[in-house]
Design an enzyme around this catalytic site. Structure first.
Site, mmCIF file in Angstrom:
data_model
loop_
_atom_site.group_PDB
_atom_site.id
_atom_site.type_symbol
_atom_site.label_atom_id
_atom_site.label_comp_id
_atom_site.label_asym_id
_atom_site.label_seq_id
_atom_site.Cartn_x
_atom_site.Cartn_y
_atom_site.Cartn_z
ATOM 1 N N CYS A 2 48.373 40.631 54.152
ATOM 2 C CA CYS A 2 49.252 39.557 54.930
ATOM 3 C C CYS A 2 47.870 38.494 55.374
ATOM 4 O O CYS A 2 46.819 38.611 55.665
ATOM 5 C CB CYS A 2 49.976 39.745 56.150
ATOM 6 S SG CYS A 2 51.219 41.106 55.679
ATOM 7 N N ARG A 27 45.950 37.668 49.832
ATOM 8 C CA ARG A 27 46.013 38.704 50.808
ATOM 9 C C ARG A 27 47.428 39.503 50.833
ATOM 10 O O ARG A 27 47.712 40.422 51.425
ATOM 11 C CB ARG A 27 45.758 38.346 52.305
ATOM 12 C CG ARG A 27 44.417 37.632 52.393
ATOM 13 C CD ARG A 27 44.212 37.161 53.959
ATOM 14 N NE ARG A 27 44.270 38.202 54.851
ATOM 15 C CZ ARG A 27 43.354 38.902 55.558
ATOM 16 N NH1 ARG A 27 42.124 38.664 54.788
ATOM 17 N NH2 ARG A 27 43.467 39.995 56.234
ATOM 18 N N TRP A 74 52.251 41.074 52.686
ATOM 19 C CA TRP A 74 52.307 42.120 51.612
ATOM 20 C C TRP A 74 53.122 43.263 52.643
ATOM 21 O O TRP A 74 52.516 43.557 53.602
ATOM 22 C CB TRP A 74 50.849 42.548 51.588
ATOM 23 C CG TRP A 74 50.661 43.566 50.407
ATOM 24 C CD1 TRP A 74 50.512 43.443 49.184
ATOM 25 C CD2 TRP A 74 50.677 45.025 50.779
ATOM 26 N NE1 TRP A 74 50.110 44.885 48.671
ATOM 27 C CE2 TRP A 74 50.453 45.737 49.838
ATOM 28 C CE3 TRP A 74 50.685 45.837 51.686
ATOM 29 C CZ2 TRP A 74 50.204 46.964 49.353
ATOM 30 C CZ3 TRP A 74 50.368 47.142 51.776
ATOM 31 C CH2 TRP A 74 50.288 47.807 50.574
ATOM 32 N N ASN A 100 49.778 40.395 61.057
ATOM 33 C CA ASN A 100 49.153 40.972 60.111
ATOM 34 C C ASN A 100 48.810 42.362 60.724
ATOM 35 O O ASN A 100 48.001 42.208 61.509
ATOM 36 C CB ASN A 100 47.728 40.388 59.823
ATOM 37 C CG ASN A 100 46.987 40.828 58.684
ATOM 38 O OD1 ASN A 100 47.545 42.068 58.183
ATOM 39 N ND2 ASN A 100 45.952 40.634 58.795
ATOM 40 N N GLY A 101 49.297 43.553 59.980
ATOM 41 C CA GLY A 101 48.800 44.718 60.573
ATOM 42 C C GLY A 101 50.070 45.660 60.766
ATOM 43 O O GLY A 101 51.163 45.403 60.203
ATOM 44 N N GLU A 486 34.843 51.698 36.628
ATOM 45 C CA GLU A 486 35.271 50.368 37.386
ATOM 46 C C GLU A 486 35.846 49.527 35.931
ATOM 47 O O GLU A 486 36.643 48.991 36.264
ATOM 48 C CB GLU A 486 33.803 49.686 37.442
ATOM 49 C CG GLU A 486 34.093 48.428 37.970
ATOM 50 C CD GLU A 486 34.858 47.903 39.041
ATOM 51 O OE1 GLU A 486 35.291 48.728 39.756
ATOM 52 O OE2 GLU A 486 35.338 46.704 39.243
ATOM 53 N N LYS A 490 39.450 48.011 36.278
ATOM 54 C CA LYS A 490 39.804 46.326 36.343
ATOM 55 C C LYS A 490 41.272 46.525 35.301
ATOM 56 O O LYS A 490 41.920 45.546 35.443
ATOM 57 C CB LYS A 490 38.770 45.890 35.619
ATOM 58 C CG LYS A 490 37.474 45.737 36.471
ATOM 59 C CD LYS A 490 37.436 44.710 37.240
ATOM 60 C CE LYS A 490 38.177 44.782 38.631
ATOM 61 N NZ LYS A 490 37.630 45.633 39.650
ATOM 62 N N GLU A 493 44.413 47.454 37.207
ATOM 63 C CA GLU A 493 44.686 46.501 38.152
ATOM 64 C C GLU A 493 45.516 45.371 37.588
ATOM 65 O O GLU A 493 46.339 44.912 38.140
ATOM 66 C CB GLU A 493 43.409 45.863 38.813
ATOM 67 C CG GLU A 493 43.084 46.989 39.987
ATOM 68 C CD GLU A 493 41.629 46.317 40.442
ATOM 69 O OE1 GLU A 493 41.507 46.393 41.739
ATOM 70 O OE2 GLU A 493 40.720 45.950 39.717
ATOM 71 N N HIS A 509 36.520 68.348 28.031
ATOM 72 C CA HIS A 509 37.403 69.081 28.909
ATOM 73 C C HIS A 509 38.537 68.733 29.282
ATOM 74 O O HIS A 509 39.240 68.812 30.338
ATOM 75 C CB HIS A 509 36.432 69.383 30.194
ATOM 76 C CG HIS A 509 35.036 70.026 30.004
ATOM 77 N ND1 HIS A 509 35.028 71.424 29.429
ATOM 78 C CD2 HIS A 509 33.877 69.503 30.037
ATOM 79 C CE1 HIS A 509 33.851 71.349 29.154
ATOM 80 N NE2 HIS A 509 32.921 70.412 29.525
ATOM 81 N N LYS A 608 44.042 41.962 48.119
ATOM 82 C CA LYS A 608 42.611 41.751 48.086
ATOM 83 C C LYS A 608 42.071 42.536 49.369
ATOM 84 O O LYS A 608 41.041 43.140 49.526
ATOM 85 C CB LYS A 608 42.282 40.365 48.121
ATOM 86 C CG LYS A 608 40.800 40.220 48.098
ATOM 87 C CD LYS A 608 40.375 39.725 46.803
ATOM 88 C CE LYS A 608 38.835 39.556 46.596
ATOM 89 N NZ LYS A 608 38.490 40.459 45.509
HETATM 90 C C1 G6P Z 1 41.593 46.547 47.620
HETATM 91 C C2 G6P Z 1 41.232 45.360 46.558
HETATM 92 C C3 G6P Z 1 39.979 46.009 45.771
HETATM 93 C C4 G6P Z 1 38.997 46.574 46.580
HETATM 94 C C5 G6P Z 1 39.252 47.565 47.582
HETATM 95 C C6 G6P Z 1 38.288 47.599 48.635
HETATM 96 O O1 G6P Z 1 41.965 47.573 46.726
HETATM 97 O O2 G6P Z 1 42.116 45.169 45.520
HETATM 98 O O3 G6P Z 1 39.483 44.971 44.902
HETATM 99 O O4 G6P Z 1 37.898 46.999 45.780
HETATM 100 O O5 G6P Z 1 40.520 46.709 48.309
HETATM 101 O O6 G6P Z 1 37.926 46.515 49.418
HETATM 102 P P1 G6P Z 1 36.726 46.037 50.294
HETATM 103 O O7 G6P Z 1 36.969 44.604 50.573
HETATM 104 O O8 G6P Z 1 36.532 47.038 51.143
HETATM 105 O O9 G6P Z 1 35.692 46.182 49.177
#
Ligand code: G6P
Length: 613
Positions: A2, A27, A74, A100-101, A486, A490, A493, A509, A608
């Protein structure tokens, strides 16, 4: 999660708020809304969907007023629809509030308010808070800032809120606990927002509100901050070091692509002034202050989430390999709830792009209680994690707006490399020659990243071959195992293709059962130390007709004969390979997502900055 933005001043608020929401859309983007105070009434406009839906909706409706609040959501409580969208109003429509929260004790508060005759129209915890403020204000006949303060004393949970009161049209009141809030100070105007991105084009002077502080800004230029215990606080004004171009796409189709291409610069920025290969030193202010505490450390614990957790895994390989200190890497969400053994002889490193991730923040608070020294590797300046740590280093990657993290990841890995090198030098665990060699090579990384980016057209071509597959496997060994994780993250996501990352040898395995001609297997095969082993792993995949894309070191002639496609990266020292090998994986997932018609910067269901558990 949010995003909040608010304005009080002499200008029309709506354009400022809409632009601010667009900046904060990363956000959360399931619904958005504004409340504007105009001619003695509050005009609320809200809409399910992205901010563009809201601006279309508002286009032919009144949206004037010089005071307003806005929100991009969100969803946590209640489905993402027009009714649950913020702002929420009090029963008598005198108040509007954005939040937000999460208000954890909303259920008993709601039940008590219902007994007093309050009727709720949404499923949100936020509406409950709005009614609670209304009830206290009415019953005790208080100014809005005081009603907000008293209401918040009854709330359990996390919040950043901004409130507007129809009966006090020259005031904006906001508060925070656990969720971020920044106040921007302009000329005869104030801004409030979840982060500085909506504020930067108006003013560079900001105050980061602390937890349990309530701020009141008035149209005649008064700004007053009080603690929840009603004590007046002296604000500290920061000058922002950000330029507006950092928040624009600058000709790229998506922020993610811009951020991938920024990496030669951002990796360079994260090192600037912190190392000198010629003179043979690496200095991290935060770390050096705590040399003796760190020297005593029995182990390091790295706590993080998502992509930051992956960079933490690379940190483990680096610190153990170079500095010989035991490292454990924990998902912050697990660490905080599993009664961990942490003592005052541990150093806990939190890694976070946003500096606001709720689980990481909570894990740090726990570690602090147990007496550990806490160190932050953070991107967002002034964020909550940056402020609660004993020491830390910013990665200086600039605002990262694409939800899928790219430049923050390489910034974090660069910083972890510098930490490992600094500790290794102090502890004498590597030779001076190797230390200088790694330092010098680290300095060469930005140019080598630029070289990798030149393979973009080839990577785009390969993306075309994978775009219609439903699964993918990513394999890597040693330093490149976390890179495989990673790469898989990606792809998941942003393109919604199911992908798994595995240590290459573990393939036998389980995952090997999945391999057939439909399965793309992306292998990071740049390791010198286990080269033959990874060649065998590729053979094993090919023997089962898997479709192999291998990331190899420039000049590799062996793997190119076995793999279906190879992408070359420049040669480098093995501990530094993740900084190069991750780049083709970022580009690969980007192109696949574009080809599948996905919204790369705002993938479905993701946000994010995850400020809820
Ligand atoms: C969310 C984002 C990711 C990020 C993760 C941790 O899931 O979409 O891209 O890696 O949070 O966020 P931070 O701000 O703590 O790195």
């Amino acid at each position: 999660m949010c995003g909040i933005v608010a304005y009080i001043g002499k200008k029309e608020a709506y354009p400022i708020l809409i632009k601010g929401l667009q900046r904060l859309e990363y956000r959360g983007y399931d619904s958005s809304g504004v409340a504007l105070l105009s001619n003695g009434s509050i005009n609320v406009l809200k809409k399910k969907g992205k901010v563009s839906e809201l601006s279309n909706f508002a286009a032919d409706r009144p949206h004037d007023g010089t005071l307003g609040i806005a929100h991009t959501r969100w969803a946590t409580h209640g489905a993402p629809d027009d009714i649950n969208a913020h702002p929420h109003q009090s029963g008598d429509k005198t108040l509007a509030l954005v939040h937000n929260g999460i208000i954890e004790n909303y259920a008993p508060l709601k039940a008590a308010l219902e007994q007093d005759g309050h009727v709720f129209i949404s499923e949100t915890d936020t509406e409950v808070l709005t009614h609670l403020i209304e009830e206290i204000k009415r019953r005790e006949n208080l100014p809005i800032e005081e009603a907000v303060r008293l209401a918040l004393t009854r709330v359990v949970g996390a919040y950043a809120i901004v409130v507007v009161d129809r009966d006090e049209p020259d005031k904006l009141v906001a508060a925070r606990k656990g969720s971020p809030l920044v106040v921007g100070i302009g000329d005869d105007e104030y801004f409030m927002a979840s982060d500085a991105t909506p504020i930067i084009e108006h003013t560079k002077r900001v105050i980061y509100l602390n937890d349990e502080e309530i701020v009141m800004a008035t149209r005649d230029g008064r700004l007053e901050i009080k603690s929840i215990e009603n004590e007046v606080q002296t604000p500290f004004i920061h000058e922002l070091d950000m330029q507006i171009e950092m928040m624009e796409k600058s000709g790229f189709d998506y922020f993610m692509l811009k951020e991938i291409y920024e990496q030669p610069k951002t990796i360079g920025d994260s090192m600037r002034g912190r190392l000198n290969a010629e003179e043979g030193w690496v200095k991290l202010g935060g770390l050096d202050e705590f040399t003796s505490r760190i020297a005593k450390a029995q182990r390091f614990i790295i706590a993080a989430c998502g992509t930051s957790w992956h960079s933490g895994l690379i940190g483990e390989y680096l610190i153990e390999d170079l500095a010989r200190i035991p490292v454990e890497v924990e998902y912050a969400s697990e660490l905080r709830y599993r009664n961990p053994i942490i003592t005052d002889e541990d150093v806990v490193i939190a890694i976070s792009q946003s500096g606001e991730t709720a689980d990481t923040l909570a894990a740090l608070e726990l570690a602090k209680e147990k007496g550990a020294m806490i160190y932050g590797i953070v991107n967002v300046v002034g964020s909550s994690i940056a402020r609660i740590t004993d020491a830390g280093s910013y990665i200086h990657a600039g605002p990262e707006i694409g939800v899928a993290s790219t430049k923050a990841f390489t910034g974090q890995v660069t910083l972890l490399t510098m930490i490992a090198l600094s500790l290794a030098q102090k502890r004498g665990t590597i030779s001076d020659e190797y230390f200088r060699k790694l330092l010098k090579e680290l300095g060469n990384i930005p140019a080598k990243v630029s070289k990798v980016l030149e393979s973009n057209a080839l990577i785009q071509y390969i993306a075309g071959e994978i775009k219609d597959r439903t699964n993918a496997l990513y394999l890597g060994r040693g330093y490149n195992f976390p890179v495989a994780l990673e790469g898989a993250l990606k792809l998941k996501e942003i393109s919604y293709i199911h992908a798994e990352g595995y240590p290459a040898a573990e393939m036998k395995h389980g995952p090997i059962a999945l391999i057939d001609e439909e399965m793309p297997v992306i292998v990071i095969a740049t390791n010198k130390s286990a080269y033959d082993k990874i060649v065998s792993n590729i053979q094993e995949v090919k023997a089962r007709k898997g479709f192999v894309i291998a990331i190899v070191t420039e000049g590799d002639t062996v793997i190119s004969k076995i793999a279906d496609h190879t992408i070359e990266i420049p040669d480098t020292e093995e501990p530094l390979t993740p900084l190069l090998s991750v780049i083709p994986l970022q580009l690969l997932s980007y192109h696949i997502a574009v080809m599948r018609g996905c919204n790369v910067d705002q993938p479905r269901n993701l946000a994010k900055s995850v400020t809820v558990e």
